[in-house]
Design an enzyme around this catalytic site. Structure first.
Site, PDB file in Angstrom:
ATOM      1  N   GLU A 205       0.818  -1.212   0.000  1.00  0.00           N
ATOM      2  CA  GLU A 205       0.000   0.000   0.000  1.00  0.00           C
ATOM      3  C   GLU A 205       0.850   1.260   0.000  1.00  0.00           C
ATOM      4  OE1 GLU A 205      -3.170  -0.002   2.853  1.00  0.00           O
ATOM      5  OE2 GLU A 205      -3.823  -2.000   2.300  1.00  0.00           O
ATOM      6  N   LYS A 337     -15.966  -1.337   3.601  1.00  0.00           N
ATOM      7  CA  LYS A 337     -15.328  -1.588   2.307  1.00  0.00           C
ATOM      8  C   LYS A 337     -16.408  -2.062   1.329  1.00  0.00           C
ATOM      9  CE  LYS A 337     -10.794  -3.232   4.002  1.00  0.00           C
ATOM     10  NZ  LYS A 337     -10.082  -4.441   4.484  1.00  0.00           N
TER      11      LYS A 337
HETATM   12  P1  PGA Z   1      -6.802  -5.827   2.455  1.00  0.00           P
HETATM   13  O1  PGA Z   1      -6.158  -4.934   3.606  1.00  0.00           O
HETATM   14  O2  PGA Z   1      -7.373  -4.917   1.436  1.00  0.00           O
HETATM   15  O3  PGA Z   1      -5.644  -6.638   1.959  1.00  0.00           O
HETATM   16  O4  PGA Z   1      -7.856  -6.669   3.115  1.00  0.00           O
HETATM   17  C1  PGA Z   1      -6.754  -3.773   4.101  1.00  0.00           C
HETATM   18  C2  PGA Z   1      -7.173  -3.921   5.534  1.00  0.00           C
HETATM   19  O5  PGA Z   1      -6.999  -5.000   6.141  1.00  0.00           O
HETATM   20  O6  PGA Z   1      -7.732  -2.985   6.117  1.00  0.00           O
HETATM   21 ZN    ZN Z   2      -7.988  -4.364   8.119  1.00  0.00          ZN
END
Ligand code: PGA
Ligand code: ZN
Length: 422
Positions: A205, A337
């Site tokens: 990231e 998300k």
């Molecule tokens: P991921 O990580 O998109 O790989 O799930 C982001 C998070 O865990 O917040």
């Molecule tokens: Zn997370």
């Protein structure tokens, strides 16, 4: 027929920030207007989230999405043609019914979320309004950023066990200030790593690659970086952690390989509580494995009065799970998300469930991202407390921060400042 009637739906195979194929959906309306959106992808995914449909096999490491694209061009296009893009609930309802599985395995969560978001973009474009306005807001509420400075866990080949070492500009009064300060801390962390001979590049990231001997050393480095940048940890700039504990939980124990220690939930919780105190941590995400309800309740009871206890894999942006967790006293903040839920309507329902429980909300990107900035508009329209999109570098991250800066310039825009819990 109206200007928002869906005329054509098609999928496009595009690329994400990990160099893997992903799904872009393109919706053309009767007016000729086009809306697009791209599905992101997680690496440390929760087992209860909408499932990406991947081809498997040898091509592109098994990550290819030609079947998901074919579903967009085929079944999905067929059912959405003639529907009203302005009626998001109806469109999402059709997508859910057409898929027919709880985890969106048939058409693919990646196909469905791309289409669901693209429909919203198309309707906004037809109305000639920005997405945040189409979603019902009269002015954007620009969320407080939570930004990764050091990456770890599944995003850094488990070089440290914990996944995200982040900062929240708890003293900032504007998005400009919050990003300025974060830039100073990011740079200071890089300088410290360079001086110690630990500078090795960046994780998935964009946070610094975690070349540390222990998990706590990463935390110490972040604390020192905040001070080096001229801030007081816990005042202007505060630390938050995404433990992503499921990733290092196996056979009944939390195995911190970097520290050479196995722990139970109570011991891990006690360590995190000590860290929260010593390093003035203001938010901790997924401190227990995704199915450890009792552990999450105990942790929330111990620390939830002074620290955000955030459920990501634990809640998977699911309204029912959020309501059940709130009733049980597990977590006080929901990570939101869209691709965990699978449609915009379900994402909104999860957000509303968190709000109704009196919780804080964090709208979040995934570790696999693109230039798509839909989530910035969701956070701004819904008035999320925090926006989490990874680090301060890499284009797929800066696309979101830069969009936040643009929204902040709009007449009537407000910045959502940090609100302490206690
Ligand atoms: P991921 O990580 O998109 O790989 O799930 C982001 C998070 O865990 O917040
Ligand atoms: Zn997370």
């Amino acid at each position: 027929m109206s200007i928002t009637t869906i005329e054509r739906v098609r999928g496009r195979r595009v690329w994400d920030s990990r160099g893997r194929p992903t799904v872009e959906a393109e919706i053309e309306l009767a007016s000729g207007t086009i809306g697009r959106a791209i599905a992101p992808a997680g690496a440390s995914t929760g087992s209860g989230e909408a499932v990406d449909l991947r081809d498997g096999g040898a091509r592109q490491g098994g990550y290819d999405v030609t079947r998901a694209i074919a579903n967009v061009d085929g079944d999905i296009a067929l059912i959405l043609k003639g529907m009203d893009a302005a009626d998001q609930a109806a469109v999402d309802g059709e997508l859910i019914a057409l898929d027919g599985t709880a985890e969106k395995r048939r058409l693919g969560g990646n196909a469905i979320i791309a289409v669901s978001m693209a429909v919203a973009h198309a309707a906004a474009a037809a109305k000639r309004v920005p997405l945040w306005r189409h979603l019902g807001a009269t002015a954007p509420a620009v969320a407080l950023p939570e930004i990764q400075i050091i990456g770890g866990g599944a995003h850094a080949a488990a070089r440290v066990d914990l996944q995200d070492f982040l900062v929240i500009a708890t003293g900032a009064t504007s998005i400009v200030e919050a990003l300025d300060w974060t830039g100073e801390v990011y740079r200071a962390a890089g300088e410290i790593l360079k001086q110690r001979g630990l500078l090795q590049g960046v994780a998935d990231e964009g946070g610094w690659w975690p070349a540390f001997d222990s998990n706590e050393a990463a935390l110490e480095t972040l604390y020192a970086a905040i001070e080096r940048a001229g801030f007081t940890p816990g005042r202007e700039m505060s630390i938050s952690l995404d433990i992503a504990a499921t990733q290092f939980f196996s056979d009944g124990a939390y195995r911190l390989r970097r520290d050479g220690r196995d722990m139970d939930a109570a011991a891990l919780g006690a360590m995190l509580q000590r860290w929260a105190q010593d390093y003035r941590i203001v938010a901790i995400e997924d401190p227990v494995a995704e199915n450890d309800r009792d552990g999450m309740i105990a942790f929330t009871r111990a620390i939830g009065g002074r620290c955000l206890v955030v459920g990501d894999d634990f809640l998977v942006t699911n309204a029912d799970r959020i309501r059940a967790a709130a009733a049980a006293g597990a977590c006080n903040t929901a990570l939101i998300k869209p691709n965990q839920a699978g449609t915009l309507t379900e994402t909104r329902a999860a957000f509303d469930a968190a709000r109704a429980a009196g919780w804080r909300t964090i709208v979040s990107a995934r570790s696999g991202e693109t230039e798509d900035v839909t989530i910035v508009h969701l956070a701004a329209a819904w008035g999320a407390d925090i926006l989490k999109v990874g680090s301060f570098t890499r284009g797929e991250r800066t696309a979101k921060w830069n969009e936040s800066l643009r929204l902040a310039e709009i007449q009537g825009a407000r910045f959502t400042r940090w609100r302490p819990l206690a």
